[in-house]
Design an enzyme around this catalytic site. Structure first.
Site, PDB file in Angstrom:
ATOM      1  N   ARG A   1     -10.590  14.933   3.944  1.00 54.86           N
ATOM      2  CA  ARG A   1     -11.106  14.344   5.183  1.00 54.86           C
ATOM      3  C   ARG A   1     -12.602  14.073   5.029  1.00 54.86           C
ATOM      4  NH1 ARG A   1      -7.909  17.305  10.214  1.00 54.86           N
ATOM      5  NH2 ARG A   1      -6.306  18.326   8.930  1.00 54.86           N
TER       6      ARG A   1
ATOM      7  N   HIS B   1       0.105  11.372   8.285  1.00 55.27           N
ATOM      8  CA  HIS B   1       0.970  11.073   7.150  1.00 55.27           C
ATOM      9  C   HIS B   1       1.483   9.648   7.286  1.00 55.27           C
ATOM     10  CE1 HIS B   1       1.030  14.910   5.088  1.00 55.27           C
ATOM     11  NE2 HIS B   1       1.217  15.531   6.233  1.00 55.27           N
TER      12      HIS B   1
ATOM     13  N   TYR C   1       0.562   6.501  10.138  1.00 51.95           N
ATOM     14  CA  TYR C   1      -0.172   5.264   9.873  1.00 51.95           C
ATOM     15  C   TYR C   1       0.697   4.044  10.173  1.00 51.95           C
ATOM     16  CZ  TYR C   1      -2.409   8.955   7.157  1.00 51.95           C
ATOM     17  OH  TYR C   1      -2.959  10.142   6.762  1.00 51.95           O
TER      18      TYR C   1
ATOM     19  N   ASP D   1       1.565   4.943   2.598  1.00 45.94           N
ATOM     20  CA  ASP D   1       1.047   5.750   1.491  1.00 45.94           C
ATOM     21  C   ASP D   1       0.880   4.924   0.222  1.00 45.94           C
ATOM     22  OD1 ASP D   1       0.972   8.011   3.040  1.00 45.94           O
ATOM     23  OD2 ASP D   1       2.683   8.998   2.089  1.00 45.94           O
TER      24      ASP D   1
END
Length: 393
Positions: free
Chosen positions: A92, A133, A137, A163
């Site tokens: 992050r 995760h 998104y 991803d």
């Protein structure tokens, strides 16, 4: 033998789980040296959560264990940075700064360094520090809302679109672009790759619909999601499916022409009044090419197309239910009409086209790129935790 295109490029990979490791493995397949920096206490979470997945996305890499909460290990990491071309991390925002390894600190050590941060929401904005995760998104980017059948719930894919496409591939393109820039200018840069942004960028078709109508269309109702009978998935008699992608008129006409004898044999040659009416000058069936043109003419408005071509859809759906999937492939296989079977992964890996392209490398998948005169990747298995400590530290 490995691909020499990125020979000499050294990448320090601090990422974990799926998106970052997939991005760096693609770069390894192109010839880059990937040094996986892992916590001594267990390393990448995927090692224990899914060893099989870890193997899929960490082939061809070295592994070094460093505890970046330790001053000595931070010093060792910075020595590696001095000779590296790229650092990729997926923490992050702010984590690397707190560890004393932020971009400003590292570029002072190596001005040519490319520093890539692959995160869910990017380095700015109200969600920058939020966890997420792939599913999150996709939901926030509008992709999930458009995925699935009409009148059904949003569908979850076993291909992690955010991803892998929105994140890993986008990040890899950014890294390669920054490497070229660093070599030209002598100065590295910071690559801010957000999976939410990458997922939004995958939607030019939906954006075109929005520009045309002021909003997206309902799930299963846009041009490429169900409005057209010549761009749909059809169920066969055995419960398996055909993908009909005959979008252009020439392809759809070929499909209809091949199907017409089948339909005739099924229906017989008996004609009643309604048949005669259809073939009379006033109500003549336009034929395969005529139907193809009518469907194509409706492309500019998916809502109108769905209404006008509904009889064609119903007719095709009923016809395809009369035979098994493989029987239809035998009928349609040489029509060049963009019609293919919906395969399982096992069937796909065994398909002659996939075999000819040498995409399967043992139990893993090969590099999706081929280059003239360059070898395909032959990556070593994924590394044991800390396997390269002695050699690299």
């Amino acid at each position: 033998m490995t691909n020499p295109l990125l020979d000499g490029v050294r990448i320090l990979d601090l990422t974990r789980l799926l998106p970052g490791p997939h991005a760096t493995q693609l770069l390894a397949q192109l010839g880059a040296e990937i040094i996986k920096i892992e916590d001594p206490q267990g390393g990448d979470y995927a090692r224990t959560l899914s060893p099989a997945l870890f193997e899929q996305v960490n082939r061809g890499k070295a592994s070094v264990t460093l505890d970046l909460r330790s001053a000595d290990d931070v010093a060792a990491f910075k020595r590696l940075v001095a000779d590296a071309d790229v650092v990729i991390e997926s923490f992050r925002p702010g984590v690397m700064e707190r560890l004393g390894c932020g971009y400003d600190t590292l570029k002072a050590i190596n001005p040519k360094l490319v520093y890539a941060a692959l995160t869910g929401y990017g380095q700015s904005g109200p969600l920058a520090a939020a966890a997420g995760h792939d599913l999150n998104y996709l939901s926030l980017s509008g992709v999930l809302d458009q995925t699935g059948q009409a009148d059904g719930p949003p569908a979850m894919s076993n291909v992690q679109i955010a991803d892998l496409a929105g994140g890993a591939l986008t990040c890899a393109v950014g890294v390669l672009s920054a490497i070229i820039g660093a070599r030209a200018s002598g100065q590295g840069t910071f690559v801010d790759a957000a999976m939410l942004d990458g997922s939004l960028a995958l939607q030019p078709v939906a954006m075109a619909t929005r520009a045309q109508f002021g909003h997206t269309l309902a799930r299963g109702a846009d041009t490429l999601t169900g409005a057209l009978p010549n761009y749909r998935v059809y169920k066969c008699r055995d419960g398996r499916y055909l993908a009909v992608g005959a979008l252009e008129p020439k392809f759809f006409a070929r499909l209809l022409e091949r199907l017409n004898p089948v339909k005739t044999r099924k229906a017989g040659r008996r004609k009643d009044r309604s048949d005669r009416a259809k073939t009379s000058p006033a109500g003549r069936d336009p034929g395969a090419r005529g139907w193809a043109e009518r469907v194509t003419n409706a492309l500019s408005d998916p809502r109108r197309a769905r209404h006008l071509t509904r009889p064609v859809h119903w007719g095709l759906a009923a016809l395809f239910r009369t035979r098994s999937r493989d029987a239809w492939i035998r009928v349609l296989g040489d029509t060049d009409a963009c019609t293919t079977p919906v395969l399982t992964l096992e069937e796909a890996l065994a398909h002659p086209q996939v075999q000819a392209r040498d995409m399967q490398q043992g139990d893993a998948l090969g590099c999706p790129l081929q280059f003239d005169g360059q070898p395909r990747d032959a990556l070593s298995p994924s590394p044991a935790l800390g396997a390269d400590n002695t050699r690299l530290l």
